[in-house]
Design an enzyme around this catalytic site. Structure first.
Site, PDB file in Angstrom:
ATOM      1  N   ARG A  61     -14.387  58.985 116.788  1.00 53.26           N
ATOM      2  CA  ARG A  61     -15.564  59.858 116.775  1.00 53.26           C
ATOM      3  C   ARG A  61     -16.661  59.267 115.892  1.00 53.26           C
ATOM      4  O   ARG A  61     -17.849  59.348 116.221  1.00 53.26           O
ATOM      5  CB  ARG A  61     -15.174  61.264 116.288  1.00 53.26           C
ATOM      6  CG  ARG A  61     -14.543  62.089 117.402  1.00 53.26           C
ATOM      7  CD  ARG A  61     -13.597  63.131 116.889  1.00 53.26           C
ATOM      8  NE  ARG A  61     -14.207  64.113 116.018  1.00 53.26           N
ATOM      9  CZ  ARG A  61     -13.537  64.821 115.103  1.00 53.26           C
ATOM     10  NH1 ARG A  61     -12.237  64.645 114.959  1.00 53.26           N
ATOM     11  NH2 ARG A  61     -14.154  65.702 114.380  1.00 53.26           N
TER      12      ARG A  61
ATOM     13  N   ARG B  20     -26.740  64.590 120.865  1.00 54.53           N
ATOM     14  CA  ARG B  20     -25.859  63.521 120.407  1.00 54.53           C
ATOM     15  C   ARG B  20     -26.130  62.201 121.120  1.00 54.53           C
ATOM     16  O   ARG B  20     -25.466  61.198 120.818  1.00 54.53           O
ATOM     17  CB  ARG B  20     -24.416  63.928 120.703  1.00 54.53           C
ATOM     18  CG  ARG B  20     -23.552  64.180 119.483  1.00 54.53           C
ATOM     19  CD  ARG B  20     -22.222  64.680 120.011  1.00 54.53           C
ATOM     20  NE  ARG B  20     -21.154  64.635 119.060  1.00 54.53           N
ATOM     21  CZ  ARG B  20     -20.779  65.671 118.299  1.00 54.53           C
ATOM     22  NH1 ARG B  20     -21.453  66.784 118.320  1.00 54.53           N
ATOM     23  NH2 ARG B  20     -19.738  65.550 117.515  1.00 54.53           N
TER      24      ARG B  20
ATOM     25  N   ARG C  32      -7.919  72.483 115.236  1.00 52.90           N
ATOM     26  CA  ARG C  32      -8.625  71.445 115.996  1.00 52.90           C
ATOM     27  C   ARG C  32      -7.763  70.204 116.121  1.00 52.90           C
ATOM     28  O   ARG C  32      -7.537  69.488 115.149  1.00 52.90           O
ATOM     29  CB  ARG C  32      -9.948  71.107 115.296  1.00 52.90           C
ATOM     30  CG  ARG C  32     -10.996  72.171 115.539  1.00 52.90           C
ATOM     31  CD  ARG C  32     -12.310  71.734 114.997  1.00 52.90           C
ATOM     32  NE  ARG C  32     -12.745  70.433 115.519  1.00 52.90           N
ATOM     33  CZ  ARG C  32     -13.972  69.967 115.361  1.00 52.90           C
ATOM     34  NH1 ARG C  32     -14.870  70.675 114.708  1.00 52.90           N
ATOM     35  NH2 ARG C  32     -14.300  68.801 115.857  1.00 52.90           N
TER      36      ARG C  32
ATOM     37  N   LYS D 290     -22.049  69.837 108.821  1.00 45.84           N
ATOM     38  CA  LYS D 290     -23.040  70.558 109.630  1.00 45.84           C
ATOM     39  C   LYS D 290     -22.613  72.002 109.876  1.00 45.84           C
ATOM     40  O   LYS D 290     -23.427  72.919 109.758  1.00 45.84           O
ATOM     41  CB  LYS D 290     -23.249  69.854 110.980  1.00 45.84           C
ATOM     42  CG  LYS D 290     -23.732  68.413 110.851  1.00 45.84           C
ATOM     43  CD  LYS D 290     -24.022  67.802 112.206  1.00 45.84           C
ATOM     44  CE  LYS D 290     -22.820  67.674 113.118  1.00 45.84           C
ATOM     45  NZ  LYS D 290     -21.850  66.649 112.729  1.00 45.84           N
TER      46      LYS D 290
ATOM     47  N   ARG E 116      -9.420  69.016 106.947  1.00 46.76           N
ATOM     48  CA  ARG E 116      -9.686  70.142 107.846  1.00 46.76           C
ATOM     49  C   ARG E 116      -8.570  70.246 108.889  1.00 46.76           C
ATOM     50  O   ARG E 116      -8.174  71.339 109.267  1.00 46.76           O
ATOM     51  CB  ARG E 116     -11.049  69.940 108.530  1.00 46.76           C
ATOM     52  CG  ARG E 116     -11.459  71.084 109.436  1.00 46.76           C
ATOM     53  CD  ARG E 116     -12.920  70.988 109.829  1.00 46.76           C
ATOM     54  NE  ARG E 116     -13.156  70.019 110.885  1.00 46.76           N
ATOM     55  CZ  ARG E 116     -14.359  69.638 111.331  1.00 46.76           C
ATOM     56  NH1 ARG E 116     -15.455  70.143 110.782  1.00 46.76           N
ATOM     57  NH2 ARG E 116     -14.488  68.782 112.303  1.00 46.76           N
TER      58      ARG E 116
HETATM   59  P1  ADP Z   1     -17.552  66.905 115.039  1.00 48.93           P
HETATM   60  O1  ADP Z   1     -18.994  66.889 114.638  1.00 48.93           O
HETATM   61  O2  ADP Z   1     -16.644  67.159 113.871  1.00 48.93           O
HETATM   62  O3  ADP Z   1     -17.136  65.741 115.892  1.00 48.93           O
HETATM   63  P2  ADP Z   1     -18.036  68.958 117.044  1.00 48.93           P
HETATM   64  O4  ADP Z   1     -17.431  70.296 116.973  1.00 48.93           O
HETATM   65  O5  ADP Z   1     -19.525  68.864 116.915  1.00 48.93           O
HETATM   66  O6  ADP Z   1     -17.299  68.175 115.905  1.00 48.93           O
HETATM   67  O7  ADP Z   1     -17.641  68.226 118.396  1.00 48.93           O
HETATM   68  C1  ADP Z   1     -16.299  68.076 118.793  1.00 48.93           C
HETATM   69  C2  ADP Z   1     -16.234  67.255 120.089  1.00 48.93           C
HETATM   70  O8  ADP Z   1     -16.936  67.967 121.140  1.00 48.93           O
HETATM   71  C3  ADP Z   1     -16.917  65.888 120.040  1.00 48.93           C
HETATM   72  O9  ADP Z   1     -16.071  64.878 119.544  1.00 48.93           O
HETATM   73  C4  ADP Z   1     -17.280  65.685 121.534  1.00 48.93           C
HETATM   74  O10 ADP Z   1     -16.150  65.286 122.275  1.00 48.93           O
HETATM   75  C5  ADP Z   1     -17.644  67.072 122.010  1.00 48.93           C
HETATM   76  N1  ADP Z   1     -19.103  67.336 121.870  1.00 48.93           N
HETATM   77  C6  ADP Z   1     -19.685  68.228 121.008  1.00 48.93           C
HETATM   78  N2  ADP Z   1     -21.017  68.202 121.145  1.00 48.93           N
HETATM   79  C7  ADP Z   1     -21.298  67.271 122.095  1.00 48.93           C
HETATM   80  C8  ADP Z   1     -22.501  66.757 122.676  1.00 48.93           C
HETATM   81  N3  ADP Z   1     -23.702  67.212 122.287  1.00 48.93           N
HETATM   82  N4  ADP Z   1     -22.416  65.797 123.631  1.00 48.93           N
HETATM   83  C9  ADP Z   1     -21.231  65.350 124.033  1.00 48.93           C
HETATM   84  N5  ADP Z   1     -20.048  65.769 123.535  1.00 48.93           N
HETATM   85  C10 ADP Z   1     -20.080  66.718 122.568  1.00 48.93           C
END
Ligand code: ADP
Length: 203
Positions: free
Chosen positions: A158, A101, A146, A26, A140
Site C-alpha cells: 500500500r 488517490r 481490517r 487521516k 492498528r
Molecule cells: P489506508 O489509507 O490505510 O490505505 P483506506 O481505508 O483509505 O486505508 O483504504 C483502504 C483500501 O481501500 C486501499 O488500500 C484501496 O485498496 C482501497 N481504496 C480506498 N480509497 C481508494 C481510492 N480512492 N481509489 C482506489 N482504491 C481505494
C-alpha cells in the site's frame, strides 16, 4: 437572501482534502475536523468497507484488490463519490479522506465539484516516515478487523502504491497552489492543532 445557489448547494462551501500515506492519521484527524468545522466526511475506504460489510457485488470485487494492497478501479470510487456528493446537497463542505488517490480521480473530482459550482479550497498533506507508518498500521491491525493491516507485505505494498500512483495527486493540486504539507508525527492533539491553524487562515 438565499444561502443556496440554483442547484441547491451552498455557495460558500469549504472543501478540504486530507492527504497522506496509509497510516498517516487521516481517519483519526478527520473525525475531529468534521465535528469542529461541520463538514461531511467522505472516506472512500469507509465507503468500500461498508459495501464489503453488506456483501454487495461491488464490495466483493473491491475486497479482492484491497486485501492485496492494490487500488480499486477509478470508475468505482469516482461513482461512489459522485453519489455521495448528490446525497448531501445541504453540506457546509466536504472532507475528502483517501480520495483522490490517482491523478484521474483528482481530475474527476474537480469536474464533479465544478458541476456543483464549488471547488477544493485546500489539500492538507500529512508527512510521516515509512517506519512510523508500518509501526502504526501493524498496531492498528492488532485491534481492528481490517485484514489489510495485519500483513506487513500488504502494508508495504500500500505504501509502494502510494508512492507510485497517489503522491502525484499532490503535484496536481500544487499546480493550483492548494497544497500545504504538515508534520504528521507528534500527539493527535498536536497534529490536530496544526491542521486547524491552516484551515483557520483559509476560512
Ligand atoms: P489506508 O489509507 O490505510 O490505505 P483506506 O481505508 O483509505 O486505508 O483504504 C483502504 C483500501 O481501500 C486501499 O488500500 C484501496 O485498496 C482501497 N481504496 C480506498 N480509497 C481508494 C481510492 N480512492 N481509489 C482506489 N482504491 C481505494
Amino acid at each position: 437572501m438565499s444561502l443556496h445557489n440554483y442547484n441547491g448547494y451552498q455557495s460558500n462551501m469549504f472543501n478540504l482534502i486530507l492527504f497522506g500515506p496509509p497510516g498517516s492519521g487521516k481517519g483519526t484527524q478527520s473525525e475531529k475536523l468534521i465535528v469542529k468545522y461541520g463538514l461531511k466526511h467522505l472516506s472512500t475506504g469507509d465507503l468500500l468497507r461498508s459495501e464489503i460489510a453488506q456483501q454487495t457485488a461491488l464490495g466483493m470485487e473491491a475486497k479482492k484488490l484491497m486485501d492485496k494492497g492494490q487500488l480499486v478501479p477509478d470508475e468505482v470510487v469516482i461513482g461512489m463519490i459522485s453519489s455521495a456528493l448528490d446525497a448531501n446537497p445541504l453540506a457546509r463542505g466536504f472532507l475528502f479522506d483517501g480520495f483522490p488517490r490517482t491523478a484521474a480521480q483528482a481530475e474527476a473530482l474537480d469536474k464533479l465539484l465544478d458541476l456543483k459550482n464549488t471547488s477544493i479550497n485546500v489539500m492538507l498533506a500529512l508527512e510521516v516516515s515509512e517506519e512510523e507508518l508500518v509501526r502504526r498500521l501493524l498496531k492498528r491491525g492488532e485491534t481492528s478487523d481490517r485484514s489489510d493491516d495485519t500483513n506487513e507485505n500488504v502494508i508495504r505494498e500500500r505504501i509502494a502504491v502510494y508512492h507510485s500512483k497517489t503522491a502525484a495527486v499532490a503535484d496536481y493540486y500544487k499546480t493550483f497552489d492548494k497544497v500545504m504539507m504538515l508534520k504528521g508525527e507528534g500527539t493527535v492533539d498536536e497534529i490536530f492543532a496544526r491542521l486547524c491553524n491552516e484551515i483557520n487562515t483559509r476560512l
